[in-house]
Design a protein around this motif. Sequence first.
Motif, mmCIF file in Angstrom:
data_model
loop_
_atom_site.group_PDB
_atom_site.id
_atom_site.type_symbol
_atom_site.label_atom_id
_atom_site.label_comp_id
_atom_site.label_asym_id
_atom_site.label_seq_id
_atom_site.Cartn_x
_atom_site.Cartn_y
_atom_site.Cartn_z
ATOM 1 N N ALA A 29 28.008 0.960 47.253
ATOM 2 C CA ALA A 29 27.144 1.858 46.488
ATOM 3 C C ALA A 29 25.764 1.270 46.236
ATOM 4 O O ALA A 29 25.591 0.056 46.159
ATOM 5 C CB ALA A 29 27.795 2.188 45.153
ATOM 6 N N HIS A 30 24.804 2.179 46.097
ATOM 7 C CA HIS A 30 23.466 1.839 45.632
ATOM 8 C C HIS A 30 23.509 2.010 44.112
ATOM 9 O O HIS A 30 23.727 3.121 43.621
ATOM 10 C CB HIS A 30 22.419 2.802 46.192
ATOM 11 N N CYS A 31 23.313 0.929 43.370
ATOM 12 C CA CYS A 31 23.367 0.998 41.906
ATOM 13 C C CYS A 31 21.954 1.073 41.347
ATOM 14 O O CYS A 31 21.125 0.196 41.594
ATOM 15 C CB CYS A 31 24.097 -0.206 41.335
ATOM 16 N N HIS A 32 21.692 2.127 40.567
ATOM 17 C CA HIS A 32 20.370 2.380 39.997
ATOM 18 C C HIS A 32 20.277 1.996 38.526
ATOM 19 O O HIS A 32 19.285 2.335 37.875
ATOM 20 C CB HIS A 32 20.028 3.869 40.139
ATOM 21 N N CYS A 33 21.269 1.294 37.980
ATOM 22 C CA CYS A 33 21.224 0.956 36.553
ATOM 23 C C CYS A 33 20.027 0.046 36.270
ATOM 24 O O CYS A 33 19.521 -0.649 37.158
ATOM 25 C CB CYS A 33 22.525 0.313 36.088
ATOM 26 N N SER A 34 19.575 0.061 35.037
ATOM 27 C CA SER A 34 18.383 -0.711 34.679
ATOM 28 C C SER A 34 18.598 -2.208 34.854
ATOM 29 O O SER A 34 17.668 -2.935 35.207
ATOM 30 C CB SER A 34 17.943 -0.383 33.255
ATOM 31 N N MET A 35 19.814 -2.694 34.642
ATOM 32 C CA MET A 35 20.063 -4.131 34.821
ATOM 33 C C MET A 35 19.964 -4.531 36.291
ATOM 34 O O MET A 35 19.375 -5.571 36.611
ATOM 35 C CB MET A 35 21.426 -4.508 34.230
ATOM 36 N N CYS A 36 20.509 -3.731 37.196
ATOM 37 C CA CYS A 36 20.390 -4.040 38.628
ATOM 38 C C CYS A 36 18.930 -3.983 39.058
ATOM 39 O O CYS A 36 18.459 -4.835 39.808
ATOM 40 C CB CYS A 36 21.230 -3.083 39.471
ATOM 41 N N ARG A 37 18.205 -2.980 38.566
ATOM 42 C CA ARG A 37 16.790 -2.877 38.923
ATOM 43 C C ARG A 37 16.025 -4.124 38.482
ATOM 44 O O ARG A 37 15.258 -4.703 39.251
ATOM 45 C CB ARG A 37 16.163 -1.627 38.294
ATOM 46 N N GLY A 41 14.670 -6.701 41.064
ATOM 47 C CA GLY A 41 13.253 -6.408 41.209
ATOM 48 C C GLY A 41 13.000 -5.289 42.201
ATOM 49 O O GLY A 41 12.010 -5.287 42.926
ATOM 50 N N ALA A 42 13.902 -4.321 42.229
ATOM 51 C CA ALA A 42 13.835 -3.225 43.201
ATOM 52 C C ALA A 42 14.335 -1.941 42.551
ATOM 53 O O ALA A 42 14.872 -1.959 41.442
ATOM 54 C CB ALA A 42 14.687 -3.567 44.425
ATOM 55 N N ALA A 43 14.192 -0.835 43.263
ATOM 56 C CA ALA A 43 14.616 0.461 42.735
ATOM 57 C C ALA A 43 16.121 0.532 42.507
ATOM 58 O O ALA A 43 16.592 1.244 41.626
ATOM 59 C CB ALA A 43 14.183 1.582 43.672
ATOM 60 N N TYR A 44 16.885 -0.206 43.283
ATOM 61 C CA TYR A 44 18.341 -0.257 43.134
ATOM 62 C C TYR A 44 18.879 -1.458 43.889
ATOM 63 O O TYR A 44 18.179 -2.079 44.685
ATOM 64 C CB TYR A 44 19.019 1.035 43.616
ATOM 65 N N ALA A 45 20.128 -1.773 43.611
ATOM 66 C CA ALA A 45 20.828 -2.860 44.303
ATOM 67 C C ALA A 45 21.983 -2.240 45.081
ATOM 68 O O ALA A 45 22.592 -1.269 44.628
ATOM 69 C CB ALA A 45 21.363 -3.874 43.307
ATOM 70 N N THR A 46 22.274 -2.780 46.243
ATOM 71 C CA THR A 46 23.361 -2.250 47.059
ATOM 72 C C THR A 46 24.458 -3.299 47.157
ATOM 73 O O THR A 46 24.215 -4.430 47.579
ATOM 74 C CB THR A 46 22.856 -1.861 48.456
ATOM 75 N N PHE A 47 25.659 -2.891 46.756
ATOM 76 C CA PHE A 47 26.794 -3.804 46.711
ATOM 77 C C PHE A 47 27.915 -3.384 47.643
ATOM 78 O O PHE A 47 28.206 -2.205 47.800
ATOM 79 C CB PHE A 47 27.375 -3.858 45.291
ATOM 80 N N GLY A 48 28.549 -4.387 48.226
ATOM 81 C CA GLY A 48 29.801 -4.217 48.943
ATOM 82 C C GLY A 48 30.879 -4.897 48.117
ATOM 83 O O GLY A 48 30.580 -5.572 47.124
ATOM 84 N N GLU A 49 32.103 -4.718 48.535
ATOM 85 C CA GLU A 49 33.209 -5.274 47.766
ATOM 86 C C GLU A 49 34.248 -5.829 48.724
ATOM 87 O O GLU A 49 34.485 -5.278 49.799
ATOM 88 C CB GLU A 49 33.811 -4.164 46.908
ATOM 89 N N PRO A 112 26.672 2.396 52.844
ATOM 90 C CA PRO A 112 26.904 2.822 51.463
ATOM 91 C C PRO A 112 27.303 4.296 51.415
ATOM 92 O O PRO A 112 26.845 5.102 52.228
ATOM 93 C CB PRO A 112 25.548 2.576 50.801
ATOM 94 N N ASP A 113 28.163 4.614 50.451
ATOM 95 C CA ASP A 113 28.703 5.974 50.386
ATOM 96 C C ASP A 113 28.387 6.692 49.076
ATOM 97 O O ASP A 113 28.872 7.788 48.844
ATOM 98 C CB ASP A 113 30.208 5.957 50.630
ATOM 99 N N ALA A 114 27.570 6.079 48.201
ATOM 100 C CA ALA A 114 27.253 6.738 46.929
ATOM 101 C C ALA A 114 26.060 6.080 46.258
ATOM 102 O O ALA A 114 25.709 4.931 46.557
ATOM 103 C CB ALA A 114 28.461 6.673 45.996
ATOM 104 N N HIS A 115 25.475 6.842 45.353
ATOM 105 C CA HIS A 115 24.467 6.328 44.418
ATOM 106 C C HIS A 115 25.131 6.375 43.049
ATOM 107 O O HIS A 115 25.674 7.421 42.669
ATOM 108 C CB HIS A 115 23.224 7.223 44.393
#
Length: 144
Positions: A29-37, A41-49, A112-115
């Motif tokens: 997923a692309h995470c748009h939470c304020s902590m990830c941003r 230092g970007a609009a979102y962070a992309t995580f795998g698991e 990624p499959d979601a925001h």
Amino acid sequence: MNVAGSKFHGSCLCGAIHYEVDEIQHEMAHCHCSMCRKFHGAAYATFGEARSEHFRWLAGEKLLKSYIAQNGTVRQFCSQCGSSLTFHAPGGTDGFVEFTLGTLDDEIEHRPDAHIYIGSKAGWCEIHDDLPQFWESRDSQQVK
């Protein structure tokens, strides 16, 4: 998933920390939470698991530093170059390791499959793909 017998490798920006992943889970997923941003230092962070048993540090583990946020999330990063490497939800790993896809050195087939956490996304960031969007986590209200 990967080709049978192959492994994925990742590293930090300075190359001091290396890790290996045997199998990456399908959810990314692309995470748009304020902590990830802020942390990335970007609009979102992309995580795998990956399951914990499929993820291992190969070099530089002693250089890992952890930041524990007020909400209990733990973010690990390289103490030399600052590269964000892993994320753990409050209360432990639950048998999984979330890692930043941007630190992979190898190409992967899955995408990624979601925001997620679009309820706190940056106002200047526009989403132009057709991936599902969730107000918070995947368990929250789906917006699109």
